[in-house]
Design a protein around this motif. Structure first.
Motif, PDB file in Angstrom:
ATOM      1  N   GLU A  61       0.813  -1.217   0.000  1.00 56.65           N
ATOM      2  CA  GLU A  61       0.000   0.000   0.000  1.00 56.65           C
ATOM      3  C   GLU A  61       0.850   1.272   0.000  1.00 56.65           C
ATOM      4  OE1 GLU A  61      -3.985  -1.313   2.427  1.00 56.65           O
ATOM      5  OE2 GLU A  61      -2.143  -0.982   3.593  1.00 56.65           O
ATOM      6  N   VAL A  93       0.525   5.364  -8.323  1.00 59.46           N
ATOM      7  CA  VAL A  93      -0.538   6.037  -7.575  1.00 59.46           C
ATOM      8  C   VAL A  93      -1.827   6.089  -8.401  1.00 59.46           C
ATOM      9  CG1 VAL A  93      -1.266   8.272  -6.646  1.00 59.46           C
ATOM     10  CG2 VAL A  93       1.012   7.392  -6.116  1.00 59.46           C
ATOM     11  N   ARG A  96      -3.359   2.456  -8.647  1.00 56.13           N
ATOM     12  CA  ARG A  96      -3.963   1.957  -7.402  1.00 56.13           C
ATOM     13  C   ARG A  96      -5.237   2.728  -7.066  1.00 56.13           C
ATOM     14  NH1 ARG A  96      -1.707  -1.546  -4.138  1.00 56.13           N
ATOM     15  NH2 ARG A  96      -2.878  -0.654  -2.376  1.00 56.13           N
ATOM     16  N   THR A 103      -3.762   3.970  -0.856  1.00 57.72           N
ATOM     17  CA  THR A 103      -2.453   4.312  -1.412  1.00 57.72           C
ATOM     18  C   THR A 103      -1.781   5.328  -0.498  1.00 57.72           C
ATOM     19  OG1 THR A 103      -3.338   3.988  -3.642  1.00 57.72           O
ATOM     20  CG2 THR A 103      -1.234   5.168  -3.436  1.00 57.72           C
TER      21      THR A 103
END
Length: 513
Positions: A61, A93, A96, A103
């Protein structure tokens, strides 16, 4: 991609309050209140961003610019790989968040355009946006930075810390769903606030002002001076003083080494975002007419927001006066000029424009604008017992005398006696000293510096004359000076090379706080 249209997150998912947490457990619960979310970390080098994130989120993450530099470059500190690393970071980024995955963006976070770009991206995909600001003690950041394989340069770290402090006061206006301010105060004592410095508590040690007498700035004077001031402010010096000579003095360096005009130089430093007090130690009254000194210092005080002080002396070096075509009268006449100069400054810095008729000076008017922002302290350098210290007792706010403890005790007692004679409370006059220490990081470093600096003086003699020791040694000595009545120590390092070299003073200043 980060500049796209930004639909708002549903109202029930938004928070407007800033949350401050000194407890990691509480902060952890707060950070988890939005999941999934876009979490943007902000903090200076050594602030603990990566550790904080790793304790709360899965590795997958967290998107780290340092980690990606290590992938596309030679390591996490490979700045040459930054473009490629940030290109990858932005791709990850976007990918996700497009899948509504939590994120965590681990960069410095202090670049506003990039930070707000992540906020807009979160809005565009309907995810909450959380800003996490690491409010870590500057001393702790410096210590962690020092232990890195490739430390961030001191001026760069100082600038990062300043930007983080500014963001803490402005983050609420940026529109984040949640702002978490994570306080870390473990380890070295945090840097004092401006108010704390102004309301200095003598029980915590004297103020320490960095005095610059050498200027080994190479081909870039402006950056050398700017970096030095920013670093001095970041590690906790209370001010910066410049030596005022026309030719570099033999006690410091060779005659052809640079020695800048100090008041012009202080004007440059006044424009920086620091809390440093600024002035000279000291300006000979033979160099400039008293009215010009008054005008110059008042302007500096106005430009710096009331941070100027004025060091004055009678002058001592015949050579520079002859070289620049200046009169150099006998000592008695120069001390007369010193008295007249102080009176002139006080008159021109006073309210109104009325005529002034005093014991030493008569002025038809006192028109001097801009006025100082506040009362400017006048510090007289010199330790003459019959005349100089008497002038201090009568007219000045402070004296500047040598730091040798035995001699210092005598000078303080004589000054106090002069104060009693003229009917002045001795507590109104600040005792300041000029200290010329050798400060090393450990015993080996101290010995190396002594050997490099001593010239033809035997090493034990040079070490004794300059109180050679570690920061801890000097902290103990400075506390003894405070117990004798010293309020401010002007610290001048003979071998100060650049801003990074100031880091050896950080433990000394931390100990005094």
């Amino acid at each position: 991609m980060l500049g796209c249209e930004t639909p708002l997150v549903p109202e029930h998912r938004r928070r407007s309050a800033i949350q401050t947490s000194a407890e990691d457990r509480t902060a952890s619960l707060a950070a988890a209140s939005f999941d999934p979310a876009v979490v943007v970390l902000v903090g200076a080098a050594g602030s603990g961003k990566s550790t904080w994130a790793a304790d709360r989120y899965r590795p997958a993450e967290i998107v780290s610019s340092d980690g990606l530099r290590a992938v596309v470059g030679s390591g996490p500190a490979d700045l040459d790989a930054s473009v490629e690393a940030f290109g990858l970071l932005d791709q990850i980024v976007v990918a996700r968040t497009g899948r509504s995955l939590t994120t965590v963006i681990d960069t410095l976070g202090i670049e506003q355009q990039r930070r707000l770009g992540y906020l807009e991206l979160a809005r565009s995909v309907g995810l909450p946006a959380v800003l996490v600001i690491m409010d870590t003690a500057p001393a702790l950041c410096r210590e962690r930075n020092r232990l890195r394989d490739r430390p961030v340069p001191a001026p760069v770290l100082a600038d990062q810390l300043r930007k983080v402090r500014t963001l803490i006061t402005r983050a609420a206006a940026e529109g984040w769903d949640q702002v978490l301010i994570i306080e870390q105060r473990d380890g070295p004592v945090p840097e004092p606030t401006a108010t704390a410095r102004q309301d200095h508590d003598r029980d915590r040690g004297p103020r320490v002002i960095l005095q610059l007498s050498r200027f080994p700035w190479g081909a870039d004077p402006t950056n050398w001076l700017t970096d030095m001031a920013m670093a001095a402010d970041a590690i906790g010096f209370d001010g910066m003083a410049l030596m005022d000579h026309l030719i570099q003095i033999p006690q410091v360096d060779r005659a052809w080494e640079p020695i800048p005009e100090p008041w012009v130089t202080l004007g440059l430093l006044a424009g920086l975002d620091t809390r440093l007090r600024l002035g000279t130690l000291v300006s000979p009254i033979t160099f400039r007419a008293p009215g010009i000194i008054a005008k110059t210092v008042a302007t500096l005080d106005a430009l710096s927001g009331g941070r100027a002080f004025c060091g004055l002396g009678a002058g001592w070096w015949l050579r520079e006066h002859q070289a620049y075509g200046l009169d150099f009268p006998p000592a008695r006449a120069r001390l007369d000029q010193l008295q007249a100069c102080i009176e002139t400054l006080r008159a021109l810095w006073s309210p109104g424009t009325k005529a002034h008729n005093g014991p030493y000076v008569h002025l038809p008017e006192t028109t001097c604008y801009p006025r100082p922002a506040g009362r400017i302290p006048i510090i007289v350098g010199g330790s003459g017992e019959r005349r100089t210290l008497k002038i201090v007792a009568e007219q000045a706010d402070g004296c500047n005398v040598p730091s040798a403890e035995g001699l210092l005790t005598r000078k303080i007692e004589i000054l106090r006696e002069h104060c009693r004679t003229v009917g002045r409370d001795p507590a109104e006059v600040e005792i300041t000293v000029l200290d010329l220490p050798v400060i090393g990081t450990d015993r080996e470093d101290v010995a190396t510096r002594v050997e490099r600096l001593r010239g033809r003086t035997p090493a034990p003699s040079y070490a004794a004359q300059h109180h050679a020791g570690t920061a801890a040694d000097h902290a103990r000595r400075y506390r003894r000076l405070a117990e004798l009545g010293v309020g401010t120590i002007f610290c001048s390092l003979a071998d100060l090379a650049d801003a990074d070299d100031l880091s050896r003073c950080a433990p000394l200043l931390d100990a005094l706080r």
